[in-house]
Design a protein around this motif. Structure first.
Motif, PDB file in Angstrom:
ATOM      1  N   MET A   1       0.835  -1.207   0.000  1.00  0.00           N
ATOM      2  CA  MET A   1       0.000   0.000   0.000  1.00  0.00           C
ATOM      3  C   MET A   1       0.871   1.259   0.000  1.00  0.00           C
ATOM      4  N   MET A   2       1.998   1.251   0.739  1.00  0.00           N
ATOM      5  CA  MET A   2       2.892   2.398   0.778  1.00  0.00           C
ATOM      6  C   MET A   2       3.445   2.709  -0.609  1.00  0.00           C
ATOM      7  N   GLN A   3       3.835   1.693  -1.339  1.00  0.00           N
ATOM      8  CA  GLN A   3       4.340   1.907  -2.688  1.00  0.00           C
ATOM      9  C   GLN A   3       3.255   2.524  -3.588  1.00  0.00           C
ATOM     10  N   THR A   4       2.044   1.998  -3.443  1.00  0.00           N
ATOM     11  CA  THR A   4       0.933   2.544  -4.245  1.00  0.00           C
ATOM     12  C   THR A   4       0.676   4.002  -3.892  1.00  0.00           C
ATOM     13  N   LEU A   5       0.701   4.340  -2.585  1.00  0.00           N
ATOM     14  CA  LEU A   5       0.440   5.712  -2.149  1.00  0.00           C
ATOM     15  C   LEU A   5       1.508   6.674  -2.653  1.00  0.00           C
ATOM     16  N   LYS A   6       2.778   6.219  -2.707  1.00  0.00           N
ATOM     17  CA  LYS A   6       3.830   7.074  -3.226  1.00  0.00           C
ATOM     18  C   LYS A   6       3.563   7.423  -4.693  1.00  0.00           C
ATOM     19  N   SER A   7       3.135   6.430  -5.463  1.00  0.00           N
ATOM     20  CA  SER A   7       2.822   6.688  -6.873  1.00  0.00           C
ATOM     21  C   SER A   7       1.656   7.679  -7.006  1.00  0.00           C
ATOM     22  N   GLU A   8       0.630   7.469  -6.191  1.00  0.00           N
ATOM     23  CA  GLU A   8      -0.537   8.361  -6.242  1.00  0.00           C
ATOM     24  C   GLU A   8      -0.161   9.775  -5.802  1.00  0.00           C
ATOM     25  N   ARG A   9       0.763   9.887  -4.829  1.00  0.00           N
ATOM     26  CA  ARG A   9       1.183  11.208  -4.355  1.00  0.00           C
ATOM     27  C   ARG A   9       1.861  11.999  -5.477  1.00  0.00           C
ATOM     28  N   ILE A  10       2.696  11.310  -6.261  1.00  0.00           N
ATOM     29  CA  ILE A  10       3.345  11.982  -7.392  1.00  0.00           C
ATOM     30  C   ILE A  10       2.303  12.473  -8.398  1.00  0.00           C
ATOM     31  N   ARG A  11       1.310  11.598  -8.700  1.00  0.00           N
ATOM     32  CA  ARG A  11       0.255  12.007  -9.640  1.00  0.00           C
ATOM     33  C   ARG A  11      -0.547  13.181  -9.093  1.00  0.00           C
ATOM     34  N   ASP A  12      -0.862  13.145  -7.758  1.00  0.00           N
ATOM     35  CA  ASP A  12      -1.637  14.231  -7.143  1.00  0.00           C
ATOM     36  C   ASP A  12      -0.887  15.560  -7.199  1.00  0.00           C
TER      37      ASP A  12
END
Length: 555
Positions: free
Chosen positions: A351-362
């Protein structure tokens, strides 16, 4: 109300003074866009009943038919000024008053003592002359208020007689003793049988208990007994006969026998219940004696004691087994929890890896939105400027007058004067004003530190013709007399100057731009006079400038 009757004028009125609808003399005259005149009330009633009407004047003249709405009702001050100077007379019978139309409308019509008026009370509404109204209200009106002389309540004259029949303070006559000073609210207490003080109040007959309902004066009780002795004896005889019949029924043998049999049956039942109770008590005693005997073993322990010890051991063993089972269950549970936690840790890492990717997109999305917001802010700023211009325009329209008179309040005077001296803002414009709804559009312009010949030593005031919506219908060049006034707030000495426009000046031609070149008085008032202690040309940092344009010859 419709127009005034034609014979109100001392001389025959001209047609221009008559309403097209009611054909009477104009009352509160108005003029439409097509130039025809009506009484305000006549035109308003016609327009409000249907929303719009066709101009009756245009129909008579066979011109194009003007459609009139409520916005087309404008006061005709020019014709009103002419009417105000015409001599009229009062039409009320007996009134000999004569005077000007203005005096009649503003005073005499509403105050004429010979006018017919109605009583102010709704249920009366009698008609009389105005001069007789006061006497009617005080003496003749059936609805006039009067005060009850007994209870001081206020009632109408019409209701005063019926009020006396129920007034609690009204004195009534006691029907027994004849006293006349007893209030209606206290008559019941006066005649009360127990607490009343009436000496001749009636009392119940001595034979009331045997059926005589007569109320008798206590001084005549003996006469009553003598007069009704036969009726009283019959009443007593009836009561005695009834009692004897009841006693005879009670002594009947059959009833006594039934009562005796019932008593015997109840006595036998009581004895049977007592015997059953004794037997039950004996059985209970025998059972208790059998349980009290106990056998003993060789070791001195009785059988019940051994059984008790075995029961305690069984209970302890059972408790140990239960604890073992609980501990085993907990161990299995903890193993399961550890496995679940391991799975959860792996899931959280993913989940942490996924959130990092989403943070970059956000972050990229936020940067894009910020660019859009900046663009919208620029658009909003442009809109705010446009709204400010519209607000200024609306404010100017709200402050505009339509009678050729401008009363200009100049606030923050000292600041504006300082700006003029420093050259920051050399002049300021007034709100626009008009000679009528469809007339000339004008404004004033003031230089607080002077202009031209008056620069640095005088206040300069100028008059400006502005481009209006109805210039094509107006007379050019502008020829109306203009009066400029700086008002003394002590009402001692206003500064006044006036001029008539020069027809050859471009300042008074029909405007082709937003406004013409200003024309007026560069030496209107010396600057030294502003601070004169005798006058109040500026008070509380406010000054008032008045511009009056003569509209008397405008149609």
């Amino acid at each position: 109300m419709p127009g005034y009757p034609r014979n109100i004028f001392v001389h025959q009125p001209a047609l221009k003074f008559l309403c097209i609808l009611c054909s009477e003399v104009l009352r509160d005259p108005t003029q439409t866009v097509c130039g025809h005149r009506y009484c305000r009330k006549c035109l308003q009633d016609s327009v409000e009943s249907s929303g719009t009407i066709k101009c009756k004047g245009c129909e008579v003249e066979d011109n194009y038919e003007s459609i009139l709405t409520i916005e087309d009702i404008n006061s005709d001050r020019a014709i009103l000024r002419e009417l105000n100077e015409i001599e009229v007379r009062c039409q009320n019978d007996g009134c000999l008053w004569k005077g000007l139309y203005k005096e009649y409308c503003e005073g005499h019509e509403s105050l004429c003592p010979f006018a017919t008026v109605r009583c102010i009370h709704e249920r009366c509404r009698a008609q009389m002359r105005r001069k007789d109204l006061t006497e009617h209200l005080e003496r003749n009106c059936i609805r006039r208020p009067v005060t009850c002389q007994f209870c001081n309540d206020e009632v109408t004259y019409e209701e005063s007689k019926s009020h006396q029949k129920q007034c609690p303070k009204y004195p009534v006559i006691c029907q027994y003793c004849g006293r006349k000073d007893i209030l209606r609210e206290k008559i019941a207490i006066h005649q009360d049988l127990v607490k009343g003080d009436c000496k001749k109040k009636p009392i119940p007959c001595h034979f009331k208990d045997v059926g005589c309902d007569e109320m008798v004066d206590k001084n005549r009780i003996q006469d009553h007994n003598t007069e009704f002795i036969g009726k009283h004896i019959l009443m007593v005889l009836n009561v005695v006969t009834t009692l004897l019949a009841q006693v005879k029924v009670m002594k009947d043998d059959s009833i006594v026998e039934r009562l005796k049999r019932t008593i015997n049956e109840q006595q036998k039942r009581i004895e049977s219940l007592a015997s059953d109770t004794q037997k039950l008590e004996t059985k209970v005693t025998q059972v208790l004696d059998a349980k009290s005997g106990q056998s003993k073993l060789d070791n001195g322990l009785s059988v019940p004691q051994i059984k008790t010890m075995l029961d305690k051991l069984d209970s302890s063993l059972k408790e140990l087994k239960d604890k073992q089972t609980v501990l085993h269950t907990k161990a299995n549970t903890f193993d399961g929890v550890v496995a679940v936690l391991n799975n959860q840790v792996e899931h959280d890492e993913n989940m942490m890896q996924t959130l990092k990717s989403e943070r970059i997109r956000d972050r990229e999305l936020i940067e894009g939105l910020e660019r859009k917001i900046k663009a919208q802010d620029k658009i909003i700023a442009v809109k705010d400027v446009a709204l400010a211009e519209q607000d200024l325009r609306i404010q100017s329209l709200e402050m505009a007058s339509y009678d050729g008179v401008l009363l200009w309040k100049i606030s923050d005077f000292e600041r504006k004067r300082h700006d003029a001296i420093s050259g920051r803002t050399t002049s300021i414009y007034s709100p626009c004003f008009y000679t009528s709804r469809h007339g000339y559009k004008m404004c004033a312009r003031i230089y607080l530190n002077g202009d031209g010949m008056g620069k640095g030593n005088h206040v300069s005031v100028f008059f400006t013709i502005m481009k209006g919506l109805f210039d094509a219908l107006l007379r050019w060049p502008f020829r109306q007399k203009v009066t400029l006034m700086w008002l003394d707030q002590n009402y001692r000495e206003h500064v006044i100057d006036a001029f008539r426009p020069d027809p050859t000046s471009s300042s008074f031609k029909r405007p082709t731009q937003d406004m013409n070149i200003a024309s007026g008085c560069p030496l209107f008032m010396p600057l030294s006079q502003l601070d004169s202690p005798r006058h109040a040309y500026v008070r509380d940092d406010v000054a008032f400038l008045k511009v009056i344009v003569d509209t008397s010859d405008l149609i």
